[in-house]
Design a protein around this motif. Sequence first.
Motif, PDB file in Angstrom:
ATOM      1  N   ALA A  76      46.481  46.090  42.253  1.00 12.06           N
ATOM      2  CA  ALA A  76      46.035  47.488  43.185  1.00 12.06           C
ATOM      3  C   ALA A  76      44.453  47.274  42.170  1.00 12.06           C
ATOM      4  CB  ALA A  76      47.014  48.369  42.424  1.00 12.06           C
ATOM      5  N   ASP A  77      44.066  47.816  40.595  1.00 12.00           N
ATOM      6  CA  ASP A  77      43.325  47.901  40.268  1.00 12.00           C
ATOM      7  C   ASP A  77      41.947  46.649  40.397  1.00 12.00           C
ATOM      8  OD1 ASP A  77      44.358  49.781  38.911  1.00 12.00           O
ATOM      9  OD2 ASP A  77      44.518  49.264  37.258  1.00 12.00           O
ATOM     10  N   LEU A  78      42.646  45.246  41.034  1.00  9.85           N
ATOM     11  CA  LEU A  78      41.274  44.034  41.119  1.00  9.85           C
ATOM     12  C   LEU A  78      40.469  43.876  42.662  1.00  9.85           C
ATOM     13  CD1 LEU A  78      39.669  41.723  40.336  1.00  9.85           C
ATOM     14  CD2 LEU A  78      42.195  40.358  41.429  1.00  9.85           C
ATOM     15  N   TRP A  79      41.911  45.043  43.390  1.00  8.81           N
ATOM     16  CA  TRP A  79      41.433  45.243  45.015  1.00  8.81           C
ATOM     17  C   TRP A  79      40.861  45.841  44.991  1.00  8.81           C
ATOM     18  CZ3 TRP A  79      41.038  42.855  49.428  1.00  8.81           C
ATOM     19  CH2 TRP A  79      41.095  43.536  49.913  1.00  8.81           C
ATOM     20  N   LYS A  80      40.611  47.104  43.807  1.00  9.08           N
ATOM     21  CA  LYS A  80      40.165  48.290  44.301  1.00  9.08           C
ATOM     22  C   LYS A  80      38.675  48.111  43.460  1.00  9.08           C
ATOM     23  CE  LYS A  80      39.543  53.428  42.591  1.00  9.08           C
ATOM     24  NZ  LYS A  80      40.643  54.316  41.518  1.00  9.08           N
ATOM     25  N   GLU A  81      38.846  47.656  42.721  1.00  7.04           N
ATOM     26  CA  GLU A  81      37.375  46.870  41.769  1.00  7.04           C
ATOM     27  C   GLU A  81      36.114  46.284  42.395  1.00  7.04           C
ATOM     28  OE1 GLU A  81      38.457  46.481  37.813  1.00  7.04           O
ATOM     29  OE2 GLU A  81      39.379  48.863  37.519  1.00  7.04           O
ATOM     30  N   GLN A  82      37.127  45.121  42.957  1.00  8.70           N
ATOM     31  CA  GLN A  82      36.410  43.832  43.679  1.00  8.70           C
ATOM     32  C   GLN A  82      36.816  43.123  44.507  1.00  8.70           C
ATOM     33  OE1 GLN A  82      35.646  40.310  40.615  1.00  8.70           O
ATOM     34  NE2 GLN A  82      36.589  42.044  39.340  1.00  8.70           N
ATOM     35  N   ARG A  83      37.112  43.892  46.208  1.00  4.58           N
ATOM     36  CA  ARG A  83      37.494  44.208  46.876  1.00  4.58           C
ATOM     37  C   ARG A  83      36.955  43.148  47.626  1.00  4.58           C
ATOM     38  NH1 ARG A  83      39.813  48.229  50.911  1.00  4.58           N
ATOM     39  NH2 ARG A  83      40.521  49.741  48.986  1.00  4.58           N
ATOM     40  N   ALA A  84      35.968  42.650  47.828  1.00  2.98           N
ATOM     41  CA  ALA A  84      35.163  41.629  48.719  1.00  2.98           C
ATOM     42  C   ALA A  84      35.227  40.300  47.848  1.00  2.98           C
ATOM     43  CB  ALA A  84      33.222  41.833  48.314  1.00  2.98           C
ATOM     44  N   ALA A  85      35.338  40.193  47.115  1.00  2.21           N
ATOM     45  CA  ALA A  85      35.606  38.847  45.903  1.00  2.21           C
ATOM     46  C   ALA A  85      37.323  38.312  46.336  1.00  2.21           C
ATOM     47  CB  ALA A  85      35.389  38.952  44.458  1.00  2.21           C
ATOM     48  N   VAL A  86      38.347  39.318  46.268  1.00  2.00           N
ATOM     49  CA  VAL A  86      39.385  38.979  46.734  1.00  2.00           C
ATOM     50  C   VAL A  86      39.891  38.729  47.635  1.00  2.00           C
ATOM     51  CG1 VAL A  86      42.117  40.150  47.087  1.00  2.00           C
ATOM     52  CG2 VAL A  86      40.206  40.568  44.705  1.00  2.00           C
ATOM     53  N   ALA A  87      38.742  39.355  49.101  1.00  2.00           N
ATOM     54  CA  ALA A  87      38.898  39.113  50.217  1.00  2.00           C
ATOM     55  C   ALA A  87      38.703  38.096  50.850  1.00  2.00           C
ATOM     56  CB  ALA A  87      38.697  40.425  50.740  1.00  2.00           C
ATOM     57  N   GLY A  88      37.368  37.753  49.906  1.00  2.00           N
ATOM     58  CA  GLY A  88      37.112  36.249  50.499  1.00  2.00           C
ATOM     59  C   GLY A  88      37.426  35.095  49.966  1.00  2.00           C
ATOM     60  N   LEU A  89      38.527  35.653  48.456  1.00  2.00           N
ATOM     61  CA  LEU A  89      39.904  34.760  48.500  1.00  2.00           C
ATOM     62  C   LEU A  89      40.795  34.390  49.312  1.00  2.00           C
ATOM     63  CD1 LEU A  89      39.497  35.571  44.438  1.00  2.00           C
ATOM     64  CD2 LEU A  89      38.437  33.061  45.433  1.00  2.00           C
ATOM     65  N   LEU A  90      40.870  35.334  49.529  1.00  2.00           N
ATOM     66  CA  LEU A  90      41.702  35.250  51.119  1.00  2.00           C
ATOM     67  C   LEU A  90      41.792  34.661  52.050  1.00  2.00           C
ATOM     68  CD1 LEU A  90      43.875  38.985  49.804  1.00  2.00           C
ATOM     69  CD2 LEU A  90      44.917  36.298  48.947  1.00  2.00           C
ATOM     70  N   LYS A  91      40.625  34.586  52.718  1.00  2.00           N
ATOM     71  CA  LYS A  91      40.783  35.047  53.438  1.00  2.00           C
ATOM     72  C   LYS A  91      40.723  33.193  54.367  1.00  2.00           C
ATOM     73  CE  LYS A  91      36.318  35.084  57.645  1.00  2.00           C
ATOM     74  NZ  LYS A  91      35.174  34.994  57.110  1.00  2.00           N
ATOM     75  N   GLY A  92      41.374  33.121  55.173  1.00  2.00           N
ATOM     76  CA  GLY A  92      42.077  31.970  56.142  1.00  2.00           C
ATOM     77  C   GLY A  92      42.432  31.017  55.066  1.00  2.00           C
ATOM     78  N   ALA A  93      43.290  32.018  53.749  1.00  3.22           N
ATOM     79  CA  ALA A  93      44.124  31.330  52.762  1.00  3.22           C
ATOM     80  C   ALA A  93      45.678  30.961  53.219  1.00  3.22           C
ATOM     81  CB  ALA A  93      44.375  31.341  51.469  1.00  3.22           C
ATOM     82  N   ASP A  94      46.086  29.516  53.197  1.00  2.00           N
ATOM     83  CA  ASP A  94      48.052  29.703  53.573  1.00  2.00           C
ATOM     84  C   ASP A  94      48.799  29.591  52.302  1.00  2.00           C
ATOM     85  OD1 ASP A  94      47.218  27.518  53.796  1.00  2.00           O
ATOM     86  OD2 ASP A  94      48.041  26.569  56.211  1.00  2.00           O
ATOM     87  N   SER A  95      48.854  29.607  51.210  1.00  4.70           N
ATOM     88  CA  SER A  95      49.295  29.183  50.944  1.00  4.70           C
ATOM     89  C   SER A  95      50.136  30.170  49.854  1.00  4.70           C
ATOM     90  CB  SER A  95      48.247  29.208  49.306  1.00  4.70           C
ATOM     91  OG  SER A  95      48.117  29.459  48.495  1.00  4.70           O
ATOM     92  N   PRO A  96      51.345  29.989  49.135  1.00  2.00           N
ATOM     93  CA  PRO A  96      52.259  31.258  49.068  1.00  2.00           C
ATOM     94  C   PRO A  96      51.675  31.910  48.761  1.00  2.00           C
ATOM     95  CG  PRO A  96      53.801  29.188  49.397  1.00  2.00           C
ATOM     96  CD  PRO A  96      51.800  29.173  48.951  1.00  2.00           C
ATOM     97  N   GLY A  97      50.804  31.814  47.268  1.00  2.00           N
ATOM     98  CA  GLY A  97      50.184  32.460  46.585  1.00  2.00           C
ATOM     99  C   GLY A  97      49.049  33.052  47.116  1.00  2.00           C
ATOM    100  N   ALA A  98      48.273  32.865  47.673  1.00  2.00           N
ATOM    101  CA  ALA A  98      47.151  33.970  48.894  1.00  2.00           C
ATOM    102  C   ALA A  98      48.080  34.420  49.478  1.00  2.00           C
ATOM    103  CB  ALA A  98      46.386  33.053  49.754  1.00  2.00           C
TER     104      ALA A  98
END
Length: 355
Positions: A76-98
């Motif tokens: 939650a803190d990571l999402w709040k502080e580095q939203r753009a970076a986390v969203a970029g990592l998740l974009k298009g990712a379909d692994s279980p971890g993502a």
Amino acid sequence: MPRQVPGSTSASSRFAESRVWSRYHPRMTANRSAAALSGLARVMAHCGGSPMQAIQYINGAIASAPEDPEPYAILADLWKEQRAAVAGLLKGADSPGAILVHSYISFLENDMDDAAMAIGGVTGARPTVAWADAPWFSDARFLDAVSADALAEAVMRTMDFGHDLDTEDMRKRLRPWFRAIDVVCAREPLPEAMAKMAIFLRASGRTDASFALCDRADAVEPIMLTETVRAGTWRRLGDSDKAAAAFQRALVLDPANWSLYLDLADIRAGQGDFASAVQLVEQGLEHEPTEPTLRAAGAAYRTRITGSPDGLRELIALAPQLPNGSYRGLLIDLACGNAALPAELVAEARRLKSR
């Protein structure tokens, strides 16, 4: 956050499970405790590390102890502080971890339907971990907002990979799902969604609960799907008469549904009543005269009764069009059960079972 619905592709492509899971779960290659992984995740998130490394450790911590609130707080803190970076990592990712990360972020963003479907997909990929022990999954904010339709889709995704859910250990891991079904169905009793959830309960070995949920759905409005689910449950329990009765009730509700005629015909054939099976197939063909599965079933059942080589030749011609290999093999075995058929034709038919 991308608006992609996680896990919305086919079951075969939804996750490359065995290849990618270890990338998101360091615990699979190192014997670290959940607390240690959380500590590493916090360092990576706040002390100059990378969001990717933080997410790796967060996933490892959650996989080790899904009930521990600490890794979710770090995320939650990571999402709040580095939203753009986390969203970029998740974009298009379909692994279980993502998708696991996506599920909790959807919860943080009050998209409870997305959160439910995502964690359902992760559960389907690796049900040996009690993912739904996550504190957010039992949170009133989630249970009061997730829709019945989304929860129904989520539980269907838990079955996508064909894992056996009917064990005591598995039922223990799935308890939060059972509770969610009770809460959501009490709040939003939608018959079709309830019928889908009843399929999940049956797959988990909770056949009594599955029947009870079907009854609750009927009290709102009787629909064909509920009777079909009930029929499948009776079939699982080995009671073909009660399964047939449920399919007959389903036909009353949806008399033009060719697949119901086929389901009922298959039951009659299983009972040795091939004449009734042929009649039911013919009724189905009145509604869908070109359906190859119906035509193949009719050819198989007529061949079993008459021993006609022409009937078996028709089945041989139709067999390549049947998408379900096990059903194709069943029809071939039933047809070839007539001892009057020419041996060479029977051999030709049986060769199709392996294709």
